[in-house]
Design an enzyme around this catalytic site. Structure first.
Site, PDB file in Angstrom:
ATOM      1  N   ILE A   1      59.070  24.703  39.108  1.00  0.00           N
ATOM      2  CA  ILE A   1      58.673  24.960  40.658  1.00  0.00           C
ATOM      3  C   ILE A   1      57.915  23.933  41.031  1.00  0.00           C
ATOM      4  CG2 ILE A   1      56.984  26.238  41.756  1.00  0.00           C
ATOM      5  CD1 ILE A   1      57.965  28.727  40.338  1.00  0.00           C
TER       6      ILE A   1
ATOM      7  N   LYS B   1      37.952  20.315  40.556  1.00  0.00           N
ATOM      8  CA  LYS B   1      36.539  19.464  40.356  1.00  0.00           C
ATOM      9  C   LYS B   1      37.068  17.914  40.363  1.00  0.00           C
ATOM     10  CE  LYS B   1      33.067  20.223  38.484  1.00  0.00           C
ATOM     11  NZ  LYS B   1      31.541  20.236  38.565  1.00  0.00           N
TER      12      LYS B   1
ATOM     13  N   SER C   1      49.747  30.710  41.439  1.00  0.00           N
ATOM     14  CA  SER C   1      48.953  31.952  40.580  1.00  0.00           C
ATOM     15  C   SER C   1      50.391  33.030  40.219  1.00  0.00           C
ATOM     16  CB  SER C   1      48.038  32.683  41.527  1.00  0.00           C
ATOM     17  OG  SER C   1      47.237  33.638  40.592  1.00  0.00           O
TER      18      SER C   1
ATOM     19  N   LYS D   1      45.080  34.522  35.847  1.00  0.00           N
ATOM     20  CA  LYS D   1      45.592  34.205  37.151  1.00  0.00           C
ATOM     21  C   LYS D   1      44.647  34.745  38.112  1.00  0.00           C
ATOM     22  CE  LYS D   1      49.205  31.430  36.666  1.00  0.00           C
ATOM     23  NZ  LYS D   1      49.450  29.979  36.919  1.00  0.00           N
TER      24      LYS D   1
ATOM     25  N   ILE E   1      61.450  33.475  40.030  1.00  0.00           N
ATOM     26  CA  ILE E   1      62.254  32.534  40.809  1.00  0.00           C
ATOM     27  C   ILE E   1      63.462  31.930  39.773  1.00  0.00           C
ATOM     28  CG2 ILE E   1      62.402  30.125  41.465  1.00  0.00           C
ATOM     29  CD1 ILE E   1      60.486  32.231  43.252  1.00  0.00           C
TER      30      ILE E   1
HETATM   31  C1  HXC Z   1      52.155  35.510  20.836  1.00  0.00           C
HETATM   32  C2  HXC Z   1      51.638  33.314  20.972  1.00  0.00           C
HETATM   33  C3  HXC Z   1      53.006  32.974  21.395  1.00  0.00           C
HETATM   34  C4  HXC Z   1      53.873  33.976  21.569  1.00  0.00           C
HETATM   35  C5  HXC Z   1      52.079  31.017  21.371  1.00  0.00           C
HETATM   36  N1  HXC Z   1      51.010  32.017  21.011  1.00  0.00           N
HETATM   37  N2  HXC Z   1      53.185  31.862  21.744  1.00  0.00           N
HETATM   38  N3  HXC Z   1      51.297  34.512  20.465  1.00  0.00           N
HETATM   39  N4  HXC Z   1      53.159  35.252  21.266  1.00  0.00           N
HETATM   40  N5  HXC Z   1      54.973  34.104  22.245  1.00  0.00           N
HETATM   41  C6  HXC Z   1      49.857  31.683  20.380  1.00  0.00           C
HETATM   42  C7  HXC Z   1      49.813  30.792  19.223  1.00  0.00           C
HETATM   43  O1  HXC Z   1      50.204  31.589  17.926  1.00  0.00           O
HETATM   44  C8  HXC Z   1      48.462  30.749  18.869  1.00  0.00           C
HETATM   45  O2  HXC Z   1      47.575  31.443  18.421  1.00  0.00           O
HETATM   46  C9  HXC Z   1      47.884  30.316  20.561  1.00  0.00           C
HETATM   47  O3  HXC Z   1      48.882  31.199  21.298  1.00  0.00           O
HETATM   48  C10 HXC Z   1      48.042  28.856  20.908  1.00  0.00           C
HETATM   49  O4  HXC Z   1      49.445  28.247  20.719  1.00  0.00           O
HETATM   50  P1  HXC Z   1      49.671  26.756  20.537  1.00  0.00           P
HETATM   51  O5  HXC Z   1      51.456  26.920  20.542  1.00  0.00           O
HETATM   52  O6  HXC Z   1      49.193  26.221  19.630  1.00  0.00           O
HETATM   53  O7  HXC Z   1      49.238  26.591  22.176  1.00  0.00           O
HETATM   54  P2  HXC Z   1      49.906  25.303  22.943  1.00  0.00           P
HETATM   55  O8  HXC Z   1      50.597  24.135  22.017  1.00  0.00           O
HETATM   56  O9  HXC Z   1      48.811  24.650  23.652  1.00  0.00           O
HETATM   57  O10 HXC Z   1      50.809  25.704  23.930  1.00  0.00           O
HETATM   58  C11 HXC Z   1      50.593  26.457  24.723  1.00  0.00           C
HETATM   59  C12 HXC Z   1      51.486  27.834  25.331  1.00  0.00           C
HETATM   60  C13 HXC Z   1      52.891  27.204  25.365  1.00  0.00           C
HETATM   61  C14 HXC Z   1      51.053  28.521  26.292  1.00  0.00           C
HETATM   62  C15 HXC Z   1      51.310  28.901  24.013  1.00  0.00           C
HETATM   63  O11 HXC Z   1      53.480  28.613  25.654  1.00  0.00           O
HETATM   64  C16 HXC Z   1      53.048  26.346  26.425  1.00  0.00           C
HETATM   65  O12 HXC Z   1      52.780  25.374  26.339  1.00  0.00           O
HETATM   66  N6  HXC Z   1      53.504  26.603  27.708  1.00  0.00           N
HETATM   67  C17 HXC Z   1      53.694  25.742  28.692  1.00  0.00           C
HETATM   68  C18 HXC Z   1      54.845  26.016  29.380  1.00  0.00           C
HETATM   69  C19 HXC Z   1      55.128  27.375  29.955  1.00  0.00           C
HETATM   70  O13 HXC Z   1      54.459  28.354  29.398  1.00  0.00           O
HETATM   71  N7  HXC Z   1      55.497  27.318  31.074  1.00  0.00           N
HETATM   72  C20 HXC Z   1      55.714  28.555  31.607  1.00  0.00           C
HETATM   73  C21 HXC Z   1      54.886  28.967  32.742  1.00  0.00           C
HETATM   74  S1  HXC Z   1      55.568  30.146  33.584  1.00  0.00           S
HETATM   75  P3  HXC Z   1      47.089  31.433  16.871  1.00  0.00           P
HETATM   76  O14 HXC Z   1      46.139  32.732  16.887  1.00  0.00           O
HETATM   77  O15 HXC Z   1      48.267  31.774  16.167  1.00  0.00           O
HETATM   78  O16 HXC Z   1      46.236  30.123  16.661  1.00  0.00           O
HETATM   79  C22 HXC Z   1      54.327  31.054  34.416  1.00  0.00           C
HETATM   80  C23 HXC Z   1      54.549  32.180  35.348  1.00  0.00           C
HETATM   81  C24 HXC Z   1      54.872  33.596  34.849  1.00  0.00           C
HETATM   82  O17 HXC Z   1      53.193  30.965  34.084  1.00  0.00           O
HETATM   83  C25 HXC Z   1      56.308  33.803  34.222  1.00  0.00           C
HETATM   84  C26 HXC Z   1      56.135  35.234  33.712  1.00  0.00           C
HETATM   85  C27 HXC Z   1      57.373  35.684  32.663  1.00  0.00           C
END
Ligand code: HXC
Length: 286
Positions: free
Chosen positions: A32, A139, A171, A189, A218
């Protein structure tokens, strides 16, 4: 492969409206946000995008720059959870591109998980990326947005608007009514919406506006793909409940962004613009 302009921008905007302006966008290589930045750059601006992944961020910046000959788009590796990194990114953007006139706090993390499977660290991680990251972004850029407004005032130009000093937070609408598997995102959010409100109240007197865009489902986004993979039936049910009967397009979020950044959006402040085909009104209804 070049992205056709009609996929990220409607043919209603005046060319060059963002000429010589600079946009700072976190998470700018995402599906997006990259289209929001693309639209801004296509209409004359330059931009800086940030992200955690160097390869994705650098490629994202190069792809965006290709929409307009002469466009300057820089990719900076920075984690929104790190205030110092965000300050450094904003400073580099302003130094290399001359200013920060507009900003998008777009970096987000999400996954579907029931409360029973959500560890404390998982909840905290999303809170830190979405909420703390949005706070850090605001910030870091607000002093530059204030400079942008001041620069315009000092220029003596007649038009009071459409010149910069705008921030948009990305958000979600889950927290408006409630959604299973999204406790972490709803909490994060809801807080992002309130950060925007605070910026709107505190910085409005300085000529800065702050608004939220809430994208619905989306097509082509990671969020929707994850939902599709996890639960095919739920996808069908979700789509059936959208009043306009279809998924949104990234272009529809980019167009909303251009509106809020344009002269036409100058009196919109502290607003949550929901761009979801009316979905949130029906979520949870039979
Ligand atoms: C349960 C989960 C999980 C899952 C991760 N965790 N994925 N728990 N179910 N599917 C847990 C891990 O076990 C860990 O906890 C903690 O979250 C942190 O995980 P890490 O992988 O170490 O964190 P990190 O590398 O910083 O990754 C962050 C993330 C990842 C949020 C988990 O998904 C990410 O980087 N996402 C960025 C891209 C993204 O998500 N884009 C989509 C945005 S869309 P423990 O306890 O094991 O240590 C959006 C709109 C909404 O936001 C859409 C709705 C469907």
């Amino acid at each position: 492969m070049p992205v056709p302009r009609e996929t990220f921008l409607s043919n209603v905007w005046r060319e060059g409206i963002f000429k010589d302006k600079v946009l700072f966008c976190t998470g700018g290589a995402g599906t997006i946000c990259s289209m929001q930045v693309r639209a801004f750059v296509a209409l004359g601006g330059n931009a800086c995008i940030t992200g955690r992944n160097a390869e994705k961020t650098e490629k994202g910046a190069a792809d965006i720059a290709s929409v307009r000959p002469g466009a300057k788009v820089i990719g900076i590796v920075a984690d929104v959870r790190d205030m110092k990194a965000m300050d450094a990114a904003a400073e580099r953007c302003a130094t290399e591109l001359g200013s920060i006139d507009f900003a998008i706090a777009g970096a987000a993390g999400n996954f579907l998980a029931p409360m029973s499977q959500l560890s404390s660290n998982a909840f905290k991680t999303v809170m830190e990326i979405d909420t703390l990251g949005s706070f850090h972004t605001a910030k870091a850029v607000l002093p530059y947005l204030a400079q942008s407004v001041q620069k315009h005032k000092n220029s003596g130009k007649a038009e009071p608007t459409g010149t910069g000093g705008r921030i948009i937070f990305i958000s979600a609408s889950f927290h408006f009514r409630g959604q299973p598997l999204q406790a972490h995102v709803m909490a994060a959010k809801a807080a992002v919406d309130q950060i925007s409100s605070s910026v709107a109240m505190e910085y409005g007197p300085h000529g800065i506006t702050s608004n939220v865009i809430t994208p619905g489902p989306i097509a082509g986004t990671e969020g929707l793909e994850r939902l599709s993979k996890s639960d095919e039936r739920s996808v069908k049910e979700t789509k059936a409940k959208i009043p306009v009967g279809r998924w949104g397009e990234v272009k529809e979020i980019a167009d909303a962004t251009v509106f809020l950044f344009s002269e036409a959006g100058s009196y919109v402040n502290g607003h949550v613009l929901v761009v979801d085909g009316g979905q949130w009104k029906t979520t949870g209804a039979d």
